[in-house]
Write an enzyme that holds these catalytic residues in place. Structure first.
Site, PDB file in Angstrom:
ATOM      1  N   PHE A 107       0.436  -1.516  -0.248  1.00 12.26           N
ATOM      2  CA  PHE A 107      -0.254  -0.092  -0.390  1.00 12.26           C
ATOM      3  C   PHE A 107       0.845   1.455   0.211  1.00 12.26           C
ATOM      4  O   PHE A 107       0.559   2.226  -0.646  1.00 12.26           O
ATOM      5  CB  PHE A 107      -0.440  -0.112   0.755  1.00 12.26           C
ATOM      6  CG  PHE A 107      -2.907  -1.203   0.958  1.00 12.26           C
ATOM      7  CD1 PHE A 107      -2.456  -1.267   0.277  1.00 12.26           C
ATOM      8  CD2 PHE A 107      -2.435  -1.375   2.022  1.00 12.26           C
ATOM      9  CE1 PHE A 107      -3.762  -2.474   0.200  1.00 12.26           C
ATOM     10  CE2 PHE A 107      -3.373  -2.985   2.013  1.00 12.26           C
ATOM     11  CZ  PHE A 107      -3.382  -3.105   1.487  1.00 12.26           C
ATOM     12  N   ARG A 108       1.749   1.072   0.495  1.00 14.96           N
ATOM     13  CA  ARG A 108       2.858   2.459   0.830  1.00 14.96           C
ATOM     14  C   ARG A 108       2.712   2.410  -0.904  1.00 14.96           C
ATOM     15  O   ARG A 108       3.050   4.026  -1.545  1.00 14.96           O
ATOM     16  CB  ARG A 108       4.171   1.799   1.520  1.00 14.96           C
ATOM     17  CG  ARG A 108       3.558   2.125   2.518  1.00 14.96           C
ATOM     18  CD  ARG A 108       5.631   1.384   3.748  1.00 14.96           C
ATOM     19  NE  ARG A 108       5.034   2.025   5.528  1.00 14.96           N
ATOM     20  CZ  ARG A 108       3.778   1.758   5.981  1.00 14.96           C
ATOM     21  NH1 ARG A 108       3.912  -0.199   5.315  1.00 14.96           N
ATOM     22  NH2 ARG A 108       3.146   1.384   7.102  1.00 14.96           N
ATOM     23  N   ILE A 177      -5.914  -7.116   5.108  1.00 15.63           N
ATOM     24  CA  ILE A 177      -7.489  -6.624   5.422  1.00 15.63           C
ATOM     25  C   ILE A 177      -8.257  -7.178   4.446  1.00 15.63           C
ATOM     26  O   ILE A 177      -9.357  -6.501   3.973  1.00 15.63           O
ATOM     27  CB  ILE A 177      -7.377  -4.595   5.286  1.00 15.63           C
ATOM     28  CG1 ILE A 177      -6.981  -4.049   4.164  1.00 15.63           C
ATOM     29  CG2 ILE A 177      -6.652  -4.569   6.696  1.00 15.63           C
ATOM     30  CD1 ILE A 177      -7.014  -2.927   3.964  1.00 15.63           C
ATOM     31  N   HIS A 193      -4.980  -6.175  11.766  1.00 15.42           N
ATOM     32  CA  HIS A 193      -5.702  -4.864  11.391  1.00 15.42           C
ATOM     33  C   HIS A 193      -6.956  -4.683  11.074  1.00 15.42           C
ATOM     34  O   HIS A 193      -7.489  -4.163   9.909  1.00 15.42           O
ATOM     35  CB  HIS A 193      -4.660  -4.468  10.739  1.00 15.42           C
ATOM     36  CG  HIS A 193      -3.323  -4.699  10.788  1.00 15.42           C
ATOM     37  ND1 HIS A 193      -2.402  -4.105  10.039  1.00 15.42           N
ATOM     38  CD2 HIS A 193      -2.682  -3.846  12.247  1.00 15.42           C
ATOM     39  CE1 HIS A 193      -1.223  -4.030  11.060  1.00 15.42           C
ATOM     40  NE2 HIS A 193      -1.769  -4.066  12.036  1.00 15.42           N
ATOM     41  N   CYS A 222     -25.078   4.988   5.082  1.00 14.49           N
ATOM     42  CA  CYS A 222     -25.865   3.881   5.721  1.00 14.49           C
ATOM     43  C   CYS A 222     -27.750   4.626   5.341  1.00 14.49           C
ATOM     44  O   CYS A 222     -27.884   5.614   4.468  1.00 14.49           O
ATOM     45  CB  CYS A 222     -26.194   3.742   7.429  1.00 14.49           C
ATOM     46  SG  CYS A 222     -27.604   2.791   8.198  1.00 14.49           S
ATOM     47  N   THR A 262       6.319  -9.958   5.555  1.00 16.30           N
ATOM     48  CA  THR A 262       6.380  -8.243   6.574  1.00 16.30           C
ATOM     49  C   THR A 262       7.240  -8.067   6.816  1.00 16.30           C
ATOM     50  O   THR A 262       8.017  -9.224   7.011  1.00 16.30           O
ATOM     51  CB  THR A 262       5.327  -8.593   7.523  1.00 16.30           C
ATOM     52  OG1 THR A 262       5.163  -8.166   8.624  1.00 16.30           O
ATOM     53  CG2 THR A 262       6.253 -10.342   8.319  1.00 16.30           C
ATOM     54  N   SER A 263       7.817  -7.230   7.032  1.00 16.51           N
ATOM     55  CA  SER A 263       9.651  -6.556   7.235  1.00 16.51           C
ATOM     56  C   SER A 263       9.360  -6.156   8.445  1.00 16.51           C
ATOM     57  O   SER A 263      10.471  -6.611   9.482  1.00 16.51           O
ATOM     58  CB  SER A 263       9.302  -5.625   6.775  1.00 16.51           C
ATOM     59  OG  SER A 263       7.918  -4.054   7.297  1.00 16.51           O
TER      60      SER A 263
END
Length: 313
Positions: A107-108, A177, A193, A222, A262-263
């Site tokens: 995402f970055r 997510i 997350h 909504c 993952t980092s």
């Protein structure tokens, strides 16, 4: 063994010819496809021999596949395969790199492609403060960068689902997510997350799925008029206590912790590794070095999906 099977089938064919087909009119019994070209006895003999040949070929293909896997995997993947075979309580902890094979970028990186002119960082745009102060800008960013409704599980997701079905994988802890672990068939998944698949109204609490969010232009609302918020953990919010407690229990009880994609720099999720038992093995699957490499029993610098698929039956 093969000779015995062949001899048995030949004897069975002869028996059926003498005891069964002598009482039938010429032609093949219902359900066989050789009625026009072959008389009954020839059709049944051909069927039996075809079945034997098919079984032999299927066995050869299976053996070739096993040999191919053994020859194709790297020494690191072979070592991971050995660790998995020797373990009975495995936990997988994954990050963004787990989903890149499914077409979901880090995402970055995606944020950098989104709109550099805004001058805001990834963390700022996904903070609870930004969501509250600029909801329209948040939802524009969120829908453009964070949502990939057409993404499908990759070979790594499927491999983990197989491992769970075998009874070896006890839990999947994910920082992602996207819901792809569940889509692949995994059931015991802890979403640290949150998930883009769930949304709720800030006014009445009514819940909505992702299709309802995508169906509305701009900021989704909504039926009661309240604004929706995604069920994700924003920067500036605490992780869910129940999810964290369950994750800690899973890590503390495992005999093999596999970390992939993952980092291990995003806390508090990365801190879960500290709860690993003293005798539990640690396998790290990541393209780049992590702060925990020196503590790992195995480090794999390969494509995560391929490594997991090659290491798991």
């Amino acid at each position: 063994m093969l000779y015995c099977i062949s001899d048995f089938l030949n004897r069975l064919t002869t028996f059926l010819q003498n005891r069964v087909f002598n009482t039938l009119k010429p032609g093949v019994p219902p359900g066989f496809s050789h009625a026009v070209k072959y008389p009954a006895q020839q059709g049944w003999r051909l069927f039996c021999r075809s079945a034997m040949v098919y079984a032999r070929r299927k066995r050869r293909r299976k053996n070739r596949r096993k040999a191919g896997i053994a020859m194709a995997v790297s020494p690191e993947t072979a070592a991971l395969r050995k660790h998995i075979a020797q373990s009975g309580n495995i936990v997988f902890f994954g990050g963004a790199g787990m989903s890149t094979e499914s077409g979901i970028p880090d995402f970055r990186s995606a944020h950098g492609l989104y709109n550099r002119a805004q001058g805001k960082t990834y963390e700022e745009m996904l903070s609870i403060g930004f969501f509250r102060s600029q909801p329209d800008a948040f939802w524009q960013f969120y829908k453009t960068v964070m949502l990939y409704p057409d993404a499908r599980p990759n070979a790594g997701h499927s491999a983990l689902a197989r491992l769970e079905a075998q009874g070896k994988l006890k839990a999947v802890l994910t920082q992602n997510i996207d819901g792809l672990h569940q889509a692949a068939g995994s059931h015991n998944v802890y979403e640290l997350h949150g998930s883009v698949l769930r949304n709720s109204c800030l006014r009445c609490g009514k819940t909505y799925g992702l299709p309802a969010v995508l169906a509305q232009q701009g900021t989704p609302h909504c039926d009661c008029g309240g604004m929706l918020r995604p069920d994700i953990v924003f920067y500036g919010e605490m992780l869910d206590d129940a999810v964290m407690e369950a994750s800690i229990r899973a890590v503390s009880r495992c005999d093999l912790l596999i970390v992939g994609g993952t980092s291990l720099t995003v806390y508090p999720a990365a801190g879960l590794l500290q709860y690993r038992g003293a005798s539990a093995k640690l396998a790290l699957l990541n393209r780049d070095p992590t702060p925990y490499d020196r503590y790992a029993d195995l480090v794999v610098r390969e494509n995560i999906a391929s490594a997991l698929d090659g290491a798991i039956d």
